[in-house]
Design a protein around this motif. Structure first.
Motif, PDB file in Angstrom:
ATOM      1  N   ASN A   1       0.876  -1.162   0.000  1.00 59.70           N
ATOM      2  CA  ASN A   1       0.000   0.000   0.000  1.00 59.70           C
ATOM      3  C   ASN A   1       0.919   1.220   0.000  1.00 59.70           C
ATOM      4  O   ASN A   1       1.528   1.546   1.028  1.00 59.70           O
ATOM      5  N   GLU A   2       1.056   1.874  -1.164  1.00 60.61           N
ATOM      6  CA  GLU A   2       2.036   2.948  -1.312  1.00 60.61           C
ATOM      7  C   GLU A   2       1.767   4.114  -0.365  1.00 60.61           C
ATOM      8  O   GLU A   2       2.701   4.737   0.147  1.00 60.61           O
ATOM      9  N   VAL A   3       0.485   4.406  -0.102  1.00 58.59           N
ATOM     10  CA  VAL A   3       0.141   5.541   0.763  1.00 58.59           C
ATOM     11  C   VAL A   3       0.608   5.275   2.193  1.00 58.59           C
ATOM     12  O   VAL A   3       1.267   6.110   2.825  1.00 58.59           O
ATOM     13  N   VAL A   4       0.271   4.093   2.712  1.00 56.86           N
ATOM     14  CA  VAL A   4       0.668   3.745   4.076  1.00 56.86           C
ATOM     15  C   VAL A   4       2.181   3.652   4.189  1.00 56.86           C
ATOM     16  O   VAL A   4       2.792   4.131   5.153  1.00 56.86           O
ATOM     17  N   LEU A   5       2.810   3.049   3.189  1.00 58.21           N
ATOM     18  CA  LEU A   5       4.265   2.892   3.215  1.00 58.21           C
ATOM     19  C   LEU A   5       4.965   4.247   3.198  1.00 58.21           C
ATOM     20  O   LEU A   5       5.900   4.491   3.975  1.00 58.21           O
ATOM     21  N   THR A   6       4.502   5.149   2.345  1.00 62.35           N
ATOM     22  CA  THR A   6       5.101   6.484   2.263  1.00 62.35           C
ATOM     23  C   THR A   6       4.903   7.262   3.556  1.00 62.35           C
ATOM     24  O   THR A   6       5.831   7.916   4.053  1.00 62.35           O
ATOM     25  N   ALA A   7       3.694   7.184   4.116  1.00 64.34           N
ATOM     26  CA  ALA A   7       3.421   7.877   5.376  1.00 64.34           C
ATOM     27  C   ALA A   7       4.305   7.325   6.497  1.00 64.34           C
ATOM     28  O   ALA A   7       4.815   8.078   7.333  1.00 64.34           O
ATOM     29  N   GLY A   8       4.489   6.005   6.506  1.00 60.62           N
ATOM     30  CA  GLY A   8       5.324   5.398   7.531  1.00 60.62           C
ATOM     31  C   GLY A   8       6.764   5.847   7.441  1.00 60.62           C
ATOM     32  O   GLY A   8       7.387   6.197   8.457  1.00 60.62           O
ATOM     33  N   VAL A   9       7.312   5.859   6.227  1.00 53.86           N
ATOM     34  CA  VAL A   9       8.700   6.296   6.040  1.00 53.86           C
ATOM     35  C   VAL A   9       8.864   7.762   6.437  1.00 53.86           C
ATOM     36  O   VAL A   9       9.832   8.141   7.101  1.00 53.86           O
ATOM     37  N   ALA A  10       7.884   8.591   6.070  1.00 54.24           N
ATOM     38  CA  ALA A  10       7.961  10.022   6.404  1.00 54.24           C
ATOM     39  C   ALA A  10       7.915  10.242   7.909  1.00 54.24           C
ATOM     40  O   ALA A  10       8.712  11.019   8.464  1.00 54.24           O
ATOM     41  N   LEU A  11       7.008   9.561   8.591  1.00 58.52           N
ATOM     42  CA  LEU A  11       6.909   9.722  10.040  1.00 58.52           C
ATOM     43  C   LEU A  11       8.162   9.218  10.746  1.00 58.52           C
ATOM     44  O   LEU A  11       8.646   9.832  11.699  1.00 58.52           O
ATOM     45  N   ALA A  12       8.683   8.082  10.288  1.00 57.80           N
ATOM     46  CA  ALA A  12       9.902   7.547  10.892  1.00 57.80           C
ATOM     47  C   ALA A  12      11.068   8.517  10.702  1.00 57.80           C
ATOM     48  O   ALA A  12      11.878   8.723  11.621  1.00 57.80           O
TER      49      ALA A  12
END
Length: 323
Positions: A184-195
């Motif tokens: 899921n590109e949206v969840v993955l991108t949000a996760g990387v950004a938050l991390a």
């Protein structure tokens, strides 16, 4: 299954959205009444002891409360409207009522505890307030259950399989493995950004509440990518690069099918989902590999090329049963 009636769908949508409309009205009324007695900066973030560790202007706080209430109300209303199985849809509505009661109380109570203060840092929000919020959420969920019991819940088409259970032929002694990755590109991108934000905050400023975005981002990153494998041990699903937790379905559990899944309609959202008579790992909508257990429960995981995975699962299960 019958086709949902328009009137029944409208009533269902209204019941699902109602607690958020009520929470919005209650919050707006309370803020309007106490606004003249509030400090310029409200105490809005509290530590475990109930003391303030963060302040916000009234305008920012109001927007920060109204947006999630409206967003969650829309989400639960859409999920209920798209529901394709009556029992699961009722569960979604009851859950929505509980969430609305819980967060609606917190948003409103925070405004009240700031009333009469000249400095928002003097506000207090002890743990008993959270207990009260939980109680309000429970009562709200019970009210939602009473209301939804009086509303006809239309049945949709359910998670109907694309076709009959697929199979493939395996030669005696032949070993086979099927593996795919679902993202899921949206969840993955949000996760990387938050991390990344959390790591930067930690490196530049040391410990602060913002550092919590690091583990939250890491968790989202893991759940934004799942690995699906079918082999002689059955179906296995792992999250990100983690070896644990791992969802497993043995070959003797049941029969594999290919499903078309709507995340909101079938499971009420994305991630690891549990519903009456079903559970699943829902990364996105569309094609899914599902195993219908002999107990009647079903486990699904959304992934491309699900037909090949289901066919191999059934072939391996048949060979194991014969041997």
């Amino acid at each position: 299954m019958g086709t949902p009636r328009a009137g029944g769908t409208r009533s269902l949508t209204a019941v699902a959205a109602a607690p958020y409309v009520l929470a919005l009205i209650a919050f707006a009324v309370v803020v309007a009444v106490v606004s003249g007695d509030l400090p310029d900066e409200l105490g809005t973030h509290f530590g475990l002891g109930g003391d303030v560790d963060g302040t916000t202007s009234l305008t920012a706080y109001a927007v920060g409360a109204l947006v999630p209430l409206a967003g969650l109300g829309t989400l639960f209303a859409v999920a209920a409207r798209r529901g394709r199985e009556a029992r699961s849809t009722r569960f979604t509505v009851v859950l929505g009522w509980g969430v609305a009661g819980f967060i609606g109380y917190i948003f409103t109570a925070v405004a009240i505890v700031n009333r009469g203060l000249s400095d928002g840092t003097a506000a207090s929000f002890p743990l008993w307030q959270m207990g009260t919020a939980a109680g309000v959420g429970l009562l709200s969920a019970l009210l939602g259950r009473l209301l939804i019991a009086r509303v006809p819940v239309p049945e949709g088409d359910g998670m109907s399989p694309r076709d009959t259970p697929p199979y493939m032929e395996l030669r005696a002694g032949e070993r086979a493995v099927w593996t795919r990755t679902a993202v899921n590109e949206v969840v993955l991108t949000a996760g990387v950004a938050l991390a990344a934000v959390g790591a930067a905050r930690l490196g530049l400023y040391g410990w602060s509440p913002f550092v919590l975005t690091l583990p939250v981002g890491a968790l989202l990153t893991c759940f934004g990518r799942v690995r699906v494998r079918v082999d002689a041990r059955g179906l296995r699903v792992r999250f990100g690069v983690l070896p644990w937790p791992e969802a497993r379905v043995p070959l003797d559990a049941g029969e594999a099918l290919v499903r078309e899944i709507s995340p909101l309609g079938d499971f009420g959202g994305w991630g690891y989902r549990v519903r009456p008579a079903r559970s699943g790992v829902v990364v996105r909508g569309g094609e899914a590999l599902a195993v219908k257990r002999r107990s009647g429960r079903e486990f699904s995981v959304t992934v491309d090329d699900a037909r090949t995975g289901a066919a191999l699962f059934n072939a391996l299960a048949r060979r194991e049963k014969v041997s």
